[in-house]
Design a protein around this motif. Structure first.
Motif, mmCIF file in Angstrom:
data_model
loop_
_atom_site.group_PDB
_atom_site.id
_atom_site.type_symbol
_atom_site.label_atom_id
_atom_site.label_comp_id
_atom_site.label_asym_id
_atom_site.label_seq_id
_atom_site.Cartn_x
_atom_site.Cartn_y
_atom_site.Cartn_z
ATOM 1 N N LEU A 182 0.862 -1.185 0.000
ATOM 2 C CA LEU A 182 0.000 0.000 0.000
ATOM 3 C C LEU A 182 0.896 1.231 0.000
ATOM 4 N N LEU A 183 0.820 2.021 -1.080
ATOM 5 C CA LEU A 183 1.584 3.260 -1.167
ATOM 6 C C LEU A 183 0.656 4.394 -0.780
ATOM 7 N N THR A 184 1.030 5.176 0.233
ATOM 8 C CA THR A 184 0.145 6.255 0.669
ATOM 9 C C THR A 184 0.932 7.371 1.342
ATOM 10 N N GLY A 185 0.305 8.524 1.391
ATOM 11 C CA GLY A 185 0.898 9.663 2.094
ATOM 12 C C GLY A 185 0.220 9.914 3.426
ATOM 13 N N LEU A 186 -0.787 9.121 3.750
ATOM 14 C CA LEU A 186 -1.452 9.259 5.052
ATOM 15 C C LEU A 186 -0.681 8.469 6.102
ATOM 16 N N THR A 187 -0.652 8.976 7.325
ATOM 17 C CA THR A 187 0.180 8.325 8.350
ATOM 18 C C THR A 187 -0.584 8.006 9.633
ATOM 19 N N ASN A 188 -1.907 8.220 9.633
ATOM 20 C CA ASN A 188 -2.638 8.001 10.888
ATOM 21 C C ASN A 188 -2.918 6.505 11.117
ATOM 22 N N THR A 189 -3.485 6.198 12.275
ATOM 23 C CA THR A 189 -3.696 4.792 12.637
ATOM 24 C C THR A 189 -4.692 4.100 11.701
ATOM 25 N N GLN A 190 -5.550 4.882 11.045
ATOM 26 C CA GLN A 190 -6.542 4.258 10.157
ATOM 27 C C GLN A 190 -5.886 3.604 8.940
ATOM 28 N N VAL A 191 -4.694 4.068 8.580
ATOM 29 C CA VAL A 191 -3.951 3.418 7.493
ATOM 30 C C VAL A 191 -3.578 1.993 7.916
ATOM 31 N N ILE A 192 -3.180 1.838 9.177
ATOM 32 C CA ILE A 192 -2.811 0.525 9.687
ATOM 33 C C ILE A 192 -4.050 -0.368 9.794
ATOM 34 N N ARG A 193 -5.149 0.211 10.297
ATOM 35 C CA ARG A 193 -6.403 -0.556 10.390
ATOM 36 C C ARG A 193 -6.825 -1.031 9.001
ATOM 37 N N THR A 194 -6.746 -0.134 8.027
ATOM 38 C CA THR A 194 -7.128 -0.470 6.647
ATOM 39 C C THR A 194 -6.245 -1.603 6.121
ATOM 40 N N ALA A 195 -4.957 -1.486 6.352
ATOM 41 C CA ALA A 195 -4.011 -2.508 5.892
ATOM 42 C C ALA A 195 -4.308 -3.847 6.556
ATOM 43 N N ASN A 196 -4.645 -3.794 7.837
ATOM 44 C CA ASN A 196 -4.942 -5.027 8.566
ATOM 45 C C ASN A 196 -6.195 -5.713 8.023
ATOM 46 N N VAL A 197 -7.226 -4.906 7.818
ATOM 47 C CA VAL A 197 -8.494 -5.439 7.309
ATOM 48 C C VAL A 197 -8.275 -6.154 5.965
ATOM 49 N N LEU A 198 -7.396 -5.615 5.132
ATOM 50 C CA LEU A 198 -7.203 -6.142 3.773
ATOM 51 C C LEU A 198 -6.057 -7.146 3.652
ATOM 52 N N ASP A 199 -5.365 -7.431 4.730
ATOM 53 C CA ASP A 199 -4.164 -8.280 4.663
ATOM 54 C C ASP A 199 -3.116 -7.708 3.709
#
Lengths: 145, 124
Positions: free
Chosen positions: B47-64
């Motif tokens: 996942l390439l992104t410029g966002l750095t908040n915890t929701q990026v991690i949650r999103t990554a976790n949800v999608l594996d």
């Protein structure tokens, strides 16, 4: 509809509205429960996505909510019942790109009017009911093999 | 391609997941809109992104998601780092902009987890 199916698993999770840091905790939990139950990865992912988008909606727009996870033979059901402002026009809310999100929600990477569409698209069956001033009730079903 | 190679191509710094550099990746998705990531990104992708908040991690976790590449030199908060460590999601940060990051990876064989969306109805 046939005979009622026995529950293989059921659990309820509370969500606190407005608490942006907590958004995602319930879906992370649901994901690990479904994994442990041996549900296939793609089904687990769909369930996690729909519950996560629903959590984002709750922290963004509602006072509080309860998420009911139920696993029956052939399906994973996720119900999200919130107490909050409700949705005045569901057809409009379901339109991709329609949003009433504020800056705080957008800064998190949400609020582009896609949440409910994502929820509908990842569910095999999707129901939404809402009453203005009371709250919104979502029911998502994802079929399992 | 191994994550260690991704790190070299992007001249990236590894923030979480020093022990995950042997991870194999073949696809990627780039966006700052997490709802788009949830709509389109596939399991096992970068996942390439410029966002750095915890929701990026949650999103990554949800999608594996296999690993998160923060672009434009973004650094995550301590909260984000803690959550990524807990959920075992590697984070790398690169000074390249999103376009360059994607281009450099694409040149070396990483492809998008999809190339075109099927339906653009209602999209603005």
């Amino acid at each position: 509809m046939g005979e009622p199916k026995p529950n293989l698993y059921s659990e309820s999770f509370p969500i606190e509205g407005g608490n942006f840091n907590s958004a995602g905790i319930v879906s992370t939990g649901i994901k690990s429960i479904l994994k442990k139950l041996g549900i296939p990865g793609d089904i687990v992912r769909k369930a996690a996505i729909v519950s996560y988008e629903a959590e984002i909606n709750v922290v963004s727009y509602a006072k509080k909510a309860v998420v009911n996870l139920t696993v029956v033979p052939g399906a994973v059901c996720i119900e999200v019942i919130d107490e909050g402002q409700g949705i005045p026009n569901i057809d409009l809310a379901m339109q991709e790109g329609y949003s009433t999100a504020d800056q705080k929600i957008r800064e998190m990477g949400f609020g582009a009017g896609m949440g409910l569409c994502n929820i509908r698209n990842y569910s095999d069956d999707f129901h939404i009911e809402s009453e203005v001033g009371k709250g919104t009730h979502l029911k998502m079903t994802i079929q399992t093999p | 391609m191994k994550l260690s190679e991704v790190k070299d191509i992007l001249d990236a710094e590894i923030i979480v997941g020093e022990d995950c550099l042997d991870l194999e990746v073949h696809t990627a998705f780039g966006a700052d809109l997490m709802s788009d990531v949830l709509a389109f990104a596939k399991a096992g992708s970068l996942l390439l992104t410029g966002l750095t908040n915890t929701q990026v991690i949650r999103t990554a976790n949800v999608l594996d998601i296999a690993a998160i590449i923060l672009v434009r030199g973004k650094k995550p908060s301590s909260e984000t780092i803690a959550l990524a460590s807990e959920l075992k999601i590697p984070i790398l940060t690169t000074k390249y902009i999103l376009f360059e990051t994607a281009g450099r990876l694409y040149m070396k064989g990483i492809v998008g987890c999809l190339s075109k969306v099927e339906n653009t109805s209602g999209r603005t």
